[in-house]
Design an enzyme around this catalytic site. Structure first.
Site, PDB file in Angstrom:
ATOM      1  N   ALA A 257       0.839  -1.159  -0.116  1.00 16.15           N
ATOM      2  CA  ALA A 257       0.006  -0.099  -0.075  1.00 16.15           C
ATOM      3  C   ALA A 257       0.842   1.402  -0.113  1.00 16.15           C
ATOM      4  CB  ALA A 257      -0.893  -0.040   1.242  1.00 16.15           C
ATOM      5  N   ARG A 258       2.052   1.192   0.846  1.00 16.84           N
ATOM      6  CA  ARG A 258       2.870   2.399   0.802  1.00 16.84           C
ATOM      7  C   ARG A 258       3.407   2.517  -0.529  1.00 16.84           C
ATOM      8  NH1 ARG A 258       5.842  -0.231   5.932  1.00 16.84           N
ATOM      9  NH2 ARG A 258       4.394   0.523   7.378  1.00 16.84           N
ATOM     10  N   ARG A 283      -5.067  36.046 -11.586  1.00 18.02           N
ATOM     11  CA  ARG A 283      -5.358  36.855 -10.421  1.00 18.02           C
ATOM     12  C   ARG A 283      -4.468  38.110 -10.763  1.00 18.02           C
ATOM     13  NH1 ARG A 283      -8.485  38.678  -6.555  1.00 18.02           N
ATOM     14  NH2 ARG A 283      -7.504  39.363  -4.661  1.00 18.02           N
ATOM     15  N   GLY A 354      -4.460  33.006  -1.746  1.00 28.82           N
ATOM     16  CA  GLY A 354      -5.003  34.031  -0.453  1.00 28.82           C
ATOM     17  C   GLY A 354      -6.223  33.464  -0.082  1.00 28.82           C
ATOM     18  N   GLU A 378      -0.094   4.425   7.194  1.00 27.55           N
ATOM     19  CA  GLU A 378       0.727   3.209   6.485  1.00 27.55           C
ATOM     20  C   GLU A 378       2.285   3.705   7.005  1.00 27.55           C
ATOM     21  OE1 GLU A 378      -0.267   1.124   4.402  1.00 27.55           O
ATOM     22  OE2 GLU A 378      -2.252   1.974   3.988  1.00 27.55           O
ATOM     23  N   THR A 380       3.969   6.553  10.317  1.00 26.82           N
ATOM     24  CA  THR A 380       4.202   7.913  10.208  1.00 26.82           C
ATOM     25  C   THR A 380       5.480   8.261   9.655  1.00 26.82           C
ATOM     26  OG1 THR A 380       5.185   7.838  12.533  1.00 26.82           O
ATOM     27  CG2 THR A 380       2.770   7.882  12.377  1.00 26.82           C
ATOM     28  N   PHE A 398      13.749   2.299  17.405  1.00 30.56           N
ATOM     29  CA  PHE A 398      12.239   2.454  17.726  1.00 30.56           C
ATOM     30  C   PHE A 398      11.901   2.684  19.156  1.00 30.56           C
ATOM     31  CE2 PHE A 398      12.950   0.908  13.287  1.00 30.56           C
ATOM     32  CZ  PHE A 398      11.907   1.347  12.834  1.00 30.56           C
TER      33      PHE A 398
HETATM   34  P1  FAD Z   1       0.801   6.750  17.570  1.00 22.93           P
HETATM   35  O1  FAD Z   1       1.650   5.506  17.074  1.00 22.93           O
HETATM   36  O2  FAD Z   1       0.291   7.067  18.967  1.00 22.93           O
HETATM   37  O3  FAD Z   1       1.810   7.888  17.008  1.00 22.93           O
HETATM   38  C1  FAD Z   1       1.733   9.252  17.483  1.00 22.93           C
HETATM   39  C2  FAD Z   1       2.911  10.252  17.319  1.00 22.93           C
HETATM   40  O4  FAD Z   1       4.216   9.367  17.956  1.00 22.93           O
HETATM   41  C3  FAD Z   1       3.302   9.879  15.649  1.00 22.93           C
HETATM   42  O5  FAD Z   1       4.018  10.955  15.495  1.00 22.93           O
HETATM   43  C4  FAD Z   1       4.422   8.918  15.871  1.00 22.93           C
HETATM   44  O6  FAD Z   1       5.311   9.085  14.689  1.00 22.93           O
HETATM   45  C5  FAD Z   1       5.274   9.201  17.198  1.00 22.93           C
HETATM   46  N1  FAD Z   1       6.022   7.920  17.468  1.00 22.93           N
HETATM   47  C6  FAD Z   1       5.475   6.718  17.753  1.00 22.93           C
HETATM   48  N2  FAD Z   1       6.475   6.092  18.086  1.00 22.93           N
HETATM   49  C7  FAD Z   1       7.638   6.793  18.211  1.00 22.93           C
HETATM   50  C8  FAD Z   1       9.008   6.479  18.450  1.00 22.93           C
HETATM   51  N3  FAD Z   1       9.529   5.201  18.794  1.00 22.93           N
HETATM   52  N4  FAD Z   1      10.056   7.493  18.351  1.00 22.93           N
HETATM   53  C9  FAD Z   1       9.364   8.733  17.785  1.00 22.93           C
HETATM   54  N5  FAD Z   1       8.060   8.973  17.679  1.00 22.93           N
HETATM   55  C10 FAD Z   1       7.310   8.169  17.846  1.00 22.93           C
HETATM   56  N6  FAD Z   1      -4.880   1.365  10.114  1.00 22.93           N
HETATM   57  C11 FAD Z   1      -5.293  -0.110   9.792  1.00 22.93           C
HETATM   58  O7  FAD Z   1      -4.632  -1.044  10.338  1.00 22.93           O
HETATM   59  N7  FAD Z   1      -6.178  -0.009   8.680  1.00 22.93           N
HETATM   60  C12 FAD Z   1      -6.461   1.156   7.983  1.00 22.93           C
HETATM   61  O8  FAD Z   1      -7.091   0.903   6.716  1.00 22.93           O
HETATM   62  C13 FAD Z   1      -6.226   2.373   8.473  1.00 22.93           C
HETATM   63  N8  FAD Z   1      -6.522   3.705   7.835  1.00 22.93           N
HETATM   64  C14 FAD Z   1      -6.276   4.733   8.427  1.00 22.93           C
HETATM   65  C15 FAD Z   1      -7.147   5.990   7.891  1.00 22.93           C
HETATM   66  C16 FAD Z   1      -6.798   7.033   8.565  1.00 22.93           C
HETATM   67  C17 FAD Z   1      -7.530   8.392   8.109  1.00 22.93           C
HETATM   68  C18 FAD Z   1      -5.972   7.277   9.529  1.00 22.93           C
HETATM   69  C19 FAD Z   1      -5.524   8.671  10.083  1.00 22.93           C
HETATM   70  C20 FAD Z   1      -5.431   6.010   9.983  1.00 22.93           C
HETATM   71  C21 FAD Z   1      -5.748   4.839   9.324  1.00 22.93           C
HETATM   72  N9  FAD Z   1      -4.765   3.594  10.032  1.00 22.93           N
HETATM   73  C22 FAD Z   1      -5.153   2.437   9.537  1.00 22.93           C
HETATM   74  C23 FAD Z   1      -3.974   3.909  11.194  1.00 22.93           C
HETATM   75  C24 FAD Z   1      -2.713   4.324  11.113  1.00 22.93           C
HETATM   76  O9  FAD Z   1      -1.859   3.690  10.297  1.00 22.93           O
HETATM   77  C25 FAD Z   1      -2.259   4.838  12.460  1.00 22.93           C
HETATM   78  O10 FAD Z   1      -2.794   6.050  12.727  1.00 22.93           O
HETATM   79  C26 FAD Z   1      -0.700   5.104  12.390  1.00 22.93           C
HETATM   80  O11 FAD Z   1       0.019   3.815  12.240  1.00 22.93           O
HETATM   81  C27 FAD Z   1      -0.186   5.900  13.792  1.00 22.93           C
HETATM   82  O12 FAD Z   1      -0.700   5.417  14.629  1.00 22.93           O
HETATM   83  P2  FAD Z   1      -1.468   6.292  16.001  1.00 22.93           P
HETATM   84  O13 FAD Z   1      -2.431   6.861  15.200  1.00 22.93           O
HETATM   85  O14 FAD Z   1      -1.908   5.230  16.824  1.00 22.93           O
HETATM   86  O15 FAD Z   1      -0.352   7.199  16.494  1.00 22.93           O
END
Ligand code: FAD
Length: 399
Positions: A257-258, A283, A354, A378, A380, A398
């Site tokens: 997917a990525r 504009r 703007g 997919e 962050t 990590f």
């Molecule tokens: P967290 O893991 O809580 O992260 C919060 C912050 O902490 C981020 O900035 C992150 O980079 C940072 N962080 C985490 N660990 C570390 C570290 N070790 N060091 C430094 N920084 C760190 N998931 C599915 O399984 N299926 C889907 O179909 C799917 N669709 C999605 C659709 C949308 C619109 C969204 C918003 C998300 C979706 N996701 C899906 C989930 C998505 O993959 C997660 O939101 C993502 O992996 C981040 O997890 P989290 O939201 O729990 O954030």
């Protein structure tokens, strides 16, 4: 007597940003045809409605069949009714879809690269026969549940549990942020078992399965995002994906997917830039077109450079993938760079629009809002930095 002629500012014929890079010359004719077909579909069928869909937070379910009849679902998978194209063609289709809205590309990514790929790679022959042709046609919709409320970036900790009851499995747990969740027919659910993480195909009409749509989103509004609750869902032994063992199985699906995102995000950037170049040409500010000022041209030139570099990187990764396969940290390079730059381009474009830039009449802010999700899902951007850092140093940072 000498006369000085007045300075004449002649306007030469403008060139579109990617034409400056001659990108089309790097594509095969069938790749150009696929991109043109998807672009036309986006422009005629989707673009006229997409601001309304975004505003009303809707993605019409019937679009699934239209995507299916274009061959976009599971497009790069062979057999079972799938088109079996190259990775580059799939990437280009993602780019064109996301030039419309990230919601369309998200639907196609989740259906093809997460739901269908998980079945194609890890399913039994019976599971493939039962689900893949229907998913490819858009007659059924799939979703992929890995993320949980407390485990996103670190899915290894997931708490959804599958336990044996005779030959059956009983699943309990909650999945969060699941794209397509509320209108899916089949969910690929990843759960802890006594033998580690395994995948299960869960029909969404199973007793104990509930999908709750997540509302009030500021991003990816033309996309369905859901919480999935599994409360004692009983499944036969045949529901398990037999070939996928451990976390590497869902992670391999995410890599697919990525790859689509590496191309897709640039579609949002291209559309933002095209929109902005057209806007700034008409504009007038301080009695001249906005596009004729040096500050504007600096912004447009810098954005064009990043867009073109991103497309070249995407094409390079696609060619590698089609030839010998691409490594996860190489996908991280593409996903990190291209989403980050696309978001930056969309925001910069918004400045040039703007006040007009804050409405749905123009695409850049819609794209920027969508790309906030793309930056997060997919993996962050921080996770991709850490993946690249590990490849460079040999140290995982990590935890
Ligand atoms: P967290 O893991 O809580 O992260 C919060 C912050 O902490 C981020 O900035 C992150 O980079 C940072 N962080 C985490 N660990 C570390 C570290 N070790 N060091 C430094 N920084 C760190 N998931 C599915 O399984 N299926 C889907 O179909 C799917 N669709 C999605 C659709 C949308 C619109 C969204 C918003 C998300 C979706 N996701 C899906 C989930 C998505 O993959 C997660 O939101 C993502 O992996 C981040 O997890 P989290 O939201 O729990 O954030």
């Amino acid at each position: 007597m000498t006369t000085t002629s007045p300075t004449v500012h002649r306007r030469t014929e403008p060139i579109r940003p990617l034409d400056l890079f001659d990108i089309d010359r790097l594509l095969e004719s069938d790749e150009r045809d696929i991109a043109a077909t998807v672009r036309k579909f986006v422009d005629t069928r989707l673009r006229p409605n997409l601001a309304d869909w975004f505003e009303s937070a809707t993605l019409p379910k019937k679009l699934a069949k239209e995507f299916g009849s274009l061959g976009l679902l599971g497009m790069h998978l062979p057999g079972y009714g799938c088109a079996g194209t190259t990775a580059v063609s799939y990437g280009l289709a993602c780019l064109e879809l996301e030039a419309g809205d990230s919601g369309f590309r998200s639907f196609v990514s989740v259906q093809g690269s997460l739901s269908m790929f998980s079945i194609h790679r890890y399913g039994s022959e019976e599971q493939k026969q039962e689900w893949l042709p229907r998913l490819a046609a858009g007659d059924a919709i799939g979703c992929f549940g890995l993320t949980e409320p407390d485990f996103g970036s670190n899915p290894a900790g997931l708490r959804t549990r599958a336990r044996r009851d005779g030959t059956d499995w009983i699943l309990d747990g909650t999945k969060m942020w699941i794209t397509n969740g509320s209108f899916a027919d089949i969910a690929t659910i990843w759960a802890q078992t006594d033998e580690g993480i395994r995948g299960f195909l869960v029909p969404t009409d199973s007793k104990g399965f509930t999908a709750n749509t997540i509302h009030k989103k500021l991003s990816l509004r033309a996309s369905v995002t859901s919480e999935l609750v599994l409360d004692g869902v009983r499944l036969p032994a045949s529901a398990m994906l037999p070939e996928g063992r451990g976390l590497s199985a869902p992670l391999s699906c995410l890599n697919e997917a990525r790859f689509g995102i590496v191309f897709g995000a640039l579609g949002a950037a291209r559309d933002s830039l095209d929109t902005t170049i057209a806007y700034t040409a008409t504009r007038e500010v301080f009695d001249k077109p906005l596009s004729s000022y040096q500050l504007t041209q600096e912004k447009l030139a810098n954005m064009t450079l990043e867009l073109g570099k991103g497309v070249l990187l995407a094409l390079h990764l696609g060619r590698i993938k089609d030839r010998d396969g691409v490594r996860p940290e190489q996908i991280s390079l593409g996903k990190l760079n291209n989403v980050r730059e696309a978001l930056s381009i969309a925001r910069e474009c918004r400045t040039l629009l703007g006040g007009s830039g804050i409405t749905l009449e123009y695409s850049p802010l819609r794209h920027a809002n969508n790309l906030e999700s793309v930056l997060t899902y997919e993996g962050t951007s921080e996770m991709h930095l850490l993946s690249i850092g590990q490849a460079l140093t040999g140290y995982g940072a990590f935890r």
